[in-house]
Every structure is written in structure tokens, then in C-alpha cells.
Write a protein that holds these residues in place. Structure first.
Motif, short mmCIF file in Angstrom:
data_model
loop_
_atom_site.label_atom_id
_atom_site.label_comp_id
_atom_site.label_asym_id
_atom_site.label_seq_id
_atom_site.Cartn_x
_atom_site.Cartn_y
_atom_site.Cartn_z
N SER A 194 50.18 83.37 0.96
CA SER A 194 51.03 83.57 2.13
C SER A 194 50.24 83.13 3.36
CB SER A 194 51.42 85.05 2.26
OG SER A 194 50.27 85.83 2.59
N ARG A 195 50.76 83.45 4.55
CA ARG A 195 50.01 83.12 5.77
C ARG A 195 49.04 84.22 6.16
NH1 ARG A 195 51.67 82.29 10.54
NH2 ARG A 195 53.67 83.38 10.52
N ALA A 196 49.03 85.32 5.43
CA ALA A 196 48.08 86.39 5.72
C ALA A 196 46.67 85.94 5.36
CB ALA A 196 48.45 87.64 4.92
N ARG A 197 45.69 86.44 6.11
CA ARG A 197 44.30 86.02 5.89
C ARG A 197 43.68 86.65 4.66
NH1 ARG A 197 41.54 82.38 9.43
NH2 ARG A 197 43.24 81.48 10.64
N LYS A 198 44.30 87.68 4.10
CA LYS A 198 43.79 88.25 2.86
C LYS A 198 44.93 88.92 2.13
CE LYS A 198 42.25 92.64 4.92
NZ LYS A 198 41.10 93.55 5.10
N SER A 199 44.75 89.13 0.83
CA SER A 199 45.78 89.75 -0.01
C SER A 199 45.14 90.31 -1.27
CB SER A 199 46.85 88.73 -0.39
OG SER A 199 47.76 89.28 -1.32
N SER A 200 45.70 91.40 -1.76
CA SER A 200 45.29 91.99 -3.04
C SER A 200 46.45 91.98 -4.03
CB SER A 200 44.78 93.42 -2.84
OG SER A 200 43.64 93.44 -2.01
N ALA A 201 47.41 91.09 -3.83
CA ALA A 201 48.64 91.10 -4.62
C ALA A 201 48.50 90.19 -5.85
CB ALA A 201 49.81 90.64 -3.76
N GLY A 202 48.22 90.81 -6.98
CA GLY A 202 48.25 90.09 -8.25
C GLY A 202 47.13 89.09 -8.42
N TYR A 203 47.30 88.22 -9.42
CA TYR A 203 46.30 87.19 -9.68
C TYR A 203 46.23 86.23 -8.50
CZ TYR A 203 46.57 88.56 -14.64
OH TYR A 203 46.55 89.24 -15.82
N ASP A 204 45.05 85.69 -8.26
CA ASP A 204 44.86 84.75 -7.16
C ASP A 204 45.24 83.35 -7.65
OD1 ASP A 204 44.11 83.28 -4.99
OD2 ASP A 204 42.17 84.24 -4.73
N LEU A 205 46.54 83.08 -7.68
CA LEU A 205 47.03 81.80 -8.19
C LEU A 205 46.64 80.64 -7.27
CD1 LEU A 205 50.60 82.83 -9.41
CD2 LEU A 205 48.51 82.57 -10.77
N THR A 206 46.50 80.92 -5.97
CA THR A 206 46.10 79.85 -5.07
C THR A 206 44.75 79.28 -5.49
OG1 THR A 206 47.30 80.89 -3.25
CG2 THR A 206 45.62 79.26 -2.66
N ARG A 207 43.78 80.15 -5.75
CA ARG A 207 42.45 79.67 -6.16
C ARG A 207 42.48 79.03 -7.54
NH1 ARG A 207 42.83 80.45 -1.97
NH2 ARG A 207 41.68 81.63 -0.43
N LEU A 208 43.44 79.41 -8.36
CA LEU A 208 43.56 78.78 -9.67
C LEU A 208 43.94 77.31 -9.54
CD1 LEU A 208 43.60 79.01 -12.77
CD2 LEU A 208 46.00 79.71 -12.60
N TYR A 209 44.85 77.02 -8.62
CA TYR A 209 45.30 75.64 -8.46
C TYR A 209 44.34 74.81 -7.60
CZ TYR A 209 49.74 76.36 -10.81
OH TYR A 209 50.70 76.61 -11.76
N VAL A 210 43.62 75.46 -6.67
CA VAL A 210 42.63 74.73 -5.87
C VAL A 210 41.46 74.37 -6.79
CG1 VAL A 210 40.98 74.87 -3.98
CG2 VAL A 210 43.28 75.80 -3.69
N GLY A 211 41.25 73.09 -7.00
CA GLY A 211 40.20 72.65 -7.90
C GLY A 211 40.68 72.34 -9.31
N SER A 212 41.99 72.43 -9.56
CA SER A 212 42.50 72.21 -10.92
C SER A 212 42.72 70.73 -11.23
CB SER A 212 43.81 72.97 -11.12
OG SER A 212 44.81 72.51 -10.23
N GLU A 213 42.53 69.85 -10.25
CA GLU A 213 42.54 68.40 -10.45
C GLU A 213 43.85 67.89 -11.05
OE1 GLU A 213 38.95 66.94 -12.29
OE2 GLU A 213 37.69 68.32 -11.15
N GLY A 214 44.96 68.54 -10.70
CA GLY A 214 46.26 68.09 -11.18
C GLY A 214 46.55 68.42 -12.62
N THR A 215 45.72 69.22 -13.27
CA THR A 215 45.90 69.50 -14.70
C THR A 215 46.79 70.70 -14.97
OG1 THR A 215 43.93 70.92 -14.81
CG2 THR A 215 43.61 68.55 -15.22
N LEU A 216 47.17 71.45 -13.93
CA LEU A 216 48.01 72.64 -14.13
C LEU A 216 49.37 72.51 -13.46
CD1 LEU A 216 45.38 75.49 -13.58
CD2 LEU A 216 46.09 74.43 -15.74
N GLY A 217 49.51 71.58 -12.54
CA GLY A 217 50.75 71.40 -11.81
C GLY A 217 50.53 70.46 -10.66
N VAL A 218 51.59 70.23 -9.88
CA VAL A 218 51.53 69.32 -8.74
C VAL A 218 51.61 70.13 -7.46
CG1 VAL A 218 52.54 67.30 -7.62
CG2 VAL A 218 52.74 67.56 -10.10
#
Length: 473
Positions: A194-218
Motif C-alpha cells: 500500500s502507500r503506508a510506510r510500514k505494514s504487518s498484514a500477511g506475507y510480504d508479497l511486495t518483497r517476494l516479487y522485488v528481485g524475482s526477475e520476472g519468474t513469478l509474474g509481471v
């Protein structure tokens, strides 16, 4: 050491034919934005890596999230690979269609969607480049600091977890992406963060996709952190009798806690190359290119401290660039370093490697790498974001001489192995792609890579998203 040489990776090239039914569906939906022209396919099947692989079967230019989802859904239905494409600036084979398929070009998704200046956030489409964003933000007194050198797309920068010249002060893409819109391997549009500077809501999917090199989605949209333009900015160059003296200066700067914004190393070979390319007339010896951000008083204090440290290690000709034009000239030359080096040996290809080590081990890592390449006699150049322990070594090889390629790969592997032995990483910002798959296993361990494969299979069971990258399935 289990790291596989690149020549061992390419025999895995096993294209999956593009079904006529899928091509017809794409052409019916996208018209001229779906092309099988050889020249365009070759353009999208080549990056800055030293690999030669046949091009993708088709290129599709998407302009909306829904169009990306449509392409991926068709690919899922027909089990066809999809390779996301932004600006084509990757260095490790990320864009190569090693199993054929569709190159999905998002460069036309280049809208800056929302600027929230009061919250220091912006939401952009994935095809927006860093220069485009900063040109738009400048009149609002804001900027986005991640600067990998090339005018890369922000979607590609997130996919490879890029960093660059400002990382020592502002961090990398990992720290500066708040949320994403992604199209999953099933062709669904999903939001992370989200636009919030921090969150404790569920898995950190943003960090999962950052660095995934296009192998998990677009990645199709990004919400990013912004920063106020500093009140005062000053750049300086300082020349040293050796690379070691420049690196020791950098180590002292960081260990003393000087909040330097940029600290770039150029070896004598690189300075010589940029002199020829940009007609700068710089002294051809090891050089630090530094930048200081803050209030006028803090900038002056930082600069005085750094100048004193540099003198202890033989630093000379401490020259200042305080006007935007002078600073721009210096940083433009730095960003031209790669192309400038290529021009010193016409017709060459570059095998480039980056590593990152704890700052206290940086001198050891660079000095040993320089000794090895000097003994081998291969032309080379060094640049580095040395303020955070990251440096790049490019080996300039004659593609008609296989022995030079073998030597360059051997030296590259020795350099990476050394970084791992010094408790560093095999790549500070280039990513894994094709080139460093073996070293990912060495660095992370078999169990961790097996966990990555489990995630890949769960999110992309038919292995259609940029297959063949990061690790083998």
C-alpha cells in the motif's frame, strides 16, 4: 565449487513451439502491436550479457494491466513462456528466450499515475524510466534516488532489485518499493502492499516479487518512496596513486559515519575510456567520484572530513563541481563508463561481474581480482558503488577468440568465489539471470534454493514466467 559455466547452461535451450492458435489470438487482439518480424524479435532477444540465444517467437506491446493479463492467460492456456521486457538493459541474460515464447514489452506502459507529494510517494506504470520520473518530479522539489546508471524501466529495476550510485545513502529498490500491481502466472491482476510506510498484514508479497526477475509474474505498476531534493549538492573528484588507496579511503569514510550520498570508484582504465568518449581530460589514475547532499553547512562539513581522509591515503587534485551542469557532466561520464570501455576495443564483447562484500573486506576483494586479471592479460575496467561494498569488473574479450572467453569466465568465477569466501554475495545488483545460477546455490545453499523452487512451482506450476532464469526447474 559447483558453479556452472555459461556454456553449460545454454544446452538447456529447449524451445516450446508457439501454437498457431495463440498467435492468431494475439494478432486478432493486438494487431500491429503483435509482431513476428525477425528484426524486432532479435532486438527483444538480446541484452547486454555475452550470451547468444535464438530470439522469442513473437513480441507483444501491452499498454494496460488488462492486456498484460490477457497475454499471460493465453500463455497459461497454451503453456507458452512469457518474458517481460522493459528497457533491455540487463546484464545477466534475464531477457533471453531460452525456451522460446513471447517477449511481453511493457515500455508503452509509461504513465506516471499519481504523485502524492505530501506523503512522498508516487505510483507509476512499469515502463516509466527513472529519468522520466525524475524529470516530472523536479518541479515539485522531489526525486527518486535509485540510479543504476542506465535509464532502466522502473518495473525492470524492481524485478532485478536494482540499486546503483545512491544506494549507500538511500538504499536499493528493496527499501524503496512500497507496493506493486502484478499479473500472476494465471493471468490474474493482484495488488501487493500500500502507500503506508510500514505494514504487518500477511506475507510480504511486495518483497517476494522485488528481485524475482520476472519468474513469478509481471510487474505492471509500482508505488515508490520519494525524497525531497537536497538543499545543497556538491560533487568532487579525487585521484589516488592506486586502487587500494582509493578503496581504503572509502572504507574510512563509511566507518567514520560520513553520510556521503554517492561514492564511485573508477580505475585508470575506466578514466582513460571516459576521457576518450566524453573529452574530459581527467587525470588517468584511480579516481573516486563523490557527492554530498544536505544543508550547505552539512555538505561543507562532510566534504572537509572526506578531503582530510583522502589526503591520508595520497589523494590529490580534489576538484569540486557545485553547479548542476558540472555535476551532470561528471555523472554522465560515469554512466557512460560501460559503453566507453567497449569502444576502447572495437568489436569486443564484455563479460561483466559484480559482487558485494562487507565494507571491511572490499580492498582485499578488489586487489586480488586486479592481480588476477593483470596476470591473465585480458583488457578490463573497474567501476564500483564502493560506498556499500559493491564493485563491477568488466572483461573485454574478442568474440572470435574462445580462449579469451574461457579466461574471462574463469576470472569471473574466481572473483565471485572470493566474494562468497569473504561473506559477501555473488551479485550486488545485476541479479542471477543465466550467468550466476551455480553461485546462487553456493551462496544460499541447496535447501534455500529448493525453497525458492517450491515457491516458483506453487505460483507458476507450468513454468511459463521467464523460464530458465535464477535456477533450473
Amino acid at each position: 565449487m559447483n558453479a556452472a559455466l555459461p556454456r553449460d547452461l545454454l544446452p538447456d535451450y529447449a524451445p516450446r513451439p508457439l501454437p498457431a492458435a495463440m498467435l492468431e489470438a494475439l494478432q486478432a487482439r493486438f494487431g500491429s502491436r503483435c509482431s513476428v518480424a525477425l528484426a524486432l524479435r532479435e532486438q527483444h532477444g538480446r541484452d547486454e550479457s555475452p550470451f547468444d540465444v535464438p530470439p522469442p517467437d513473437a513480441v507483444v506491446f501491452a499498454e494496460t494491466n488488462e492486456e498484460v493479463a490477457l497475454v499471460v492467460a493465453l500463455a497459461q492456456q497454451h503453456r507458452v513462456p512469457v518474458i517481460p521486457y522493459g528497457a533491455g538493459t540487463s546484464l545477466e541474460g534475464h531477457l533471453l528466450a531460452v525456451q522460446g515464447g513471447v517477449s511481453l514489452d511493457v515500455s508503452r506502459m509509461n504513465k506516471i499515475l499519481r504523485v502524492h507529494a505530501e506523503d512522498l510517494t508516487v505510483t507509476v506504470q512499469a515502463g516509466v524510466t527513472r529519468n522520466q520520473l525524475n524529470n516530472e518530479l523536479r518541479h515539485q522539489g522531489l526525486f527518486f534516488p535509485i540510479d543504476p546508471g542506465a535509464d532502466a524501466s522502473l518495473g525492470g529495476m524492481a524485478a532485478t532489485r536494482a540499486s546503483g550510485t545512491n544506494a549507500v545513502r538511500y538504499g536499493t529498490m528493496r527499501e524503496n518499493v512500497l507496493g506493486l500491481t502484478v499479473v500472476t502466472a494465471q493471468g490474474e491482476i493482484a495488488q501487493t502492499g500500500s502507500r503506508a510506510r510500514k505494514s504487518s498484514a500477511g506475507y510480504d508479497l511486495t518483497r517476494l516479487y522485488v528481485g524475482s526477475e520476472g519468474t513469478l509474474g509481471v510487474i505492471t505498476e509500482l508505488t515508490l518512496k520519494l525524497y525531497p531534493l537536497p538543499e545543497a549538492v556538491s560533487a568532487a573528484v579525487c585521484f589516488f596513486p592506486s586502487i587500494d588507496a582509493a578503496v581504503q579511503t572509502t572504507i574510512q569514510i563509511i566507518q567514520m559515519g560520513v553520510p556521503i550520498a554517492r561514492c564511485e570508484l573508477l580505475d585508470a582504465n575506466t578514466v582513460r575510456a571516459v576521457n576518450l568518449h566524453d573529452r574530459l581530460g581527467l587525470r588517468e589514475s584511480a579516481m573516486l567520484l563523490m557527492e554530498f547532499h544536505g544543508s550547505p553547512a552539512s555538505v561543507a562539513e562532510q566534504a572537509a572530513t572526506v578531503q582530510e581522509i583522502a589526503r591520508e591515503f595520497g589523494g590529490e587534485d580534489f576538484d569540486w563541481a557545485t553547479t548542476p551542469e558540472a555535476r551532470s557532466k561528471l555523472w554522465t561520464a560515469r554512466h557512460h563508463a560501460y559503453l566507453s570501455a567497449l569502444q576502447t576495443r572495437p568489436g569486443c564483447r564484455c563479460v561483466t561481474t559484480d559482487t558485494c562484500v562487507p565494507i571491511s573486506r572490499l580492498a582485499e576483494s578488489i586487489n586480488a581480482s586486479v592481480r588476477e586479471v593483470e596476470e591473465a592479460g585480458i583488457p578490463y575496467f573497474i567501476v564500483g558503488h564502493v560506498g556499500d561494498g559493491n564493485f563491477h569488473l568488466g572483461y573485454l574479450i574478442d568474440p572470435a577468440k574462445p580462449a579469451e572467453r574461457e579466461t574471462a569466465e574463469r576470472l569471473s568465477h574466481q572473483m565471485v568465489a572470493r566474494a562468497l569466501a569473504l561473506e559477501g554475495t555473488c551479485t550486488g545488483e545485476h541479479g542471477i539471470g543465466l550467468h550466476k545460477q551455480g553461485f546462487l546455490v553456493e551462496e544460499a545453499g541447496e535447501a534455500a534454493v529448493a525453497l525458492m523452487r517450491t515457491l516458483k512451482r506453487a505460483l507458476d506450476p507450468h513454468n511459463i514466467m521467464n523460464p530458465g532464469k535464477i535456477f533450473r526447474i
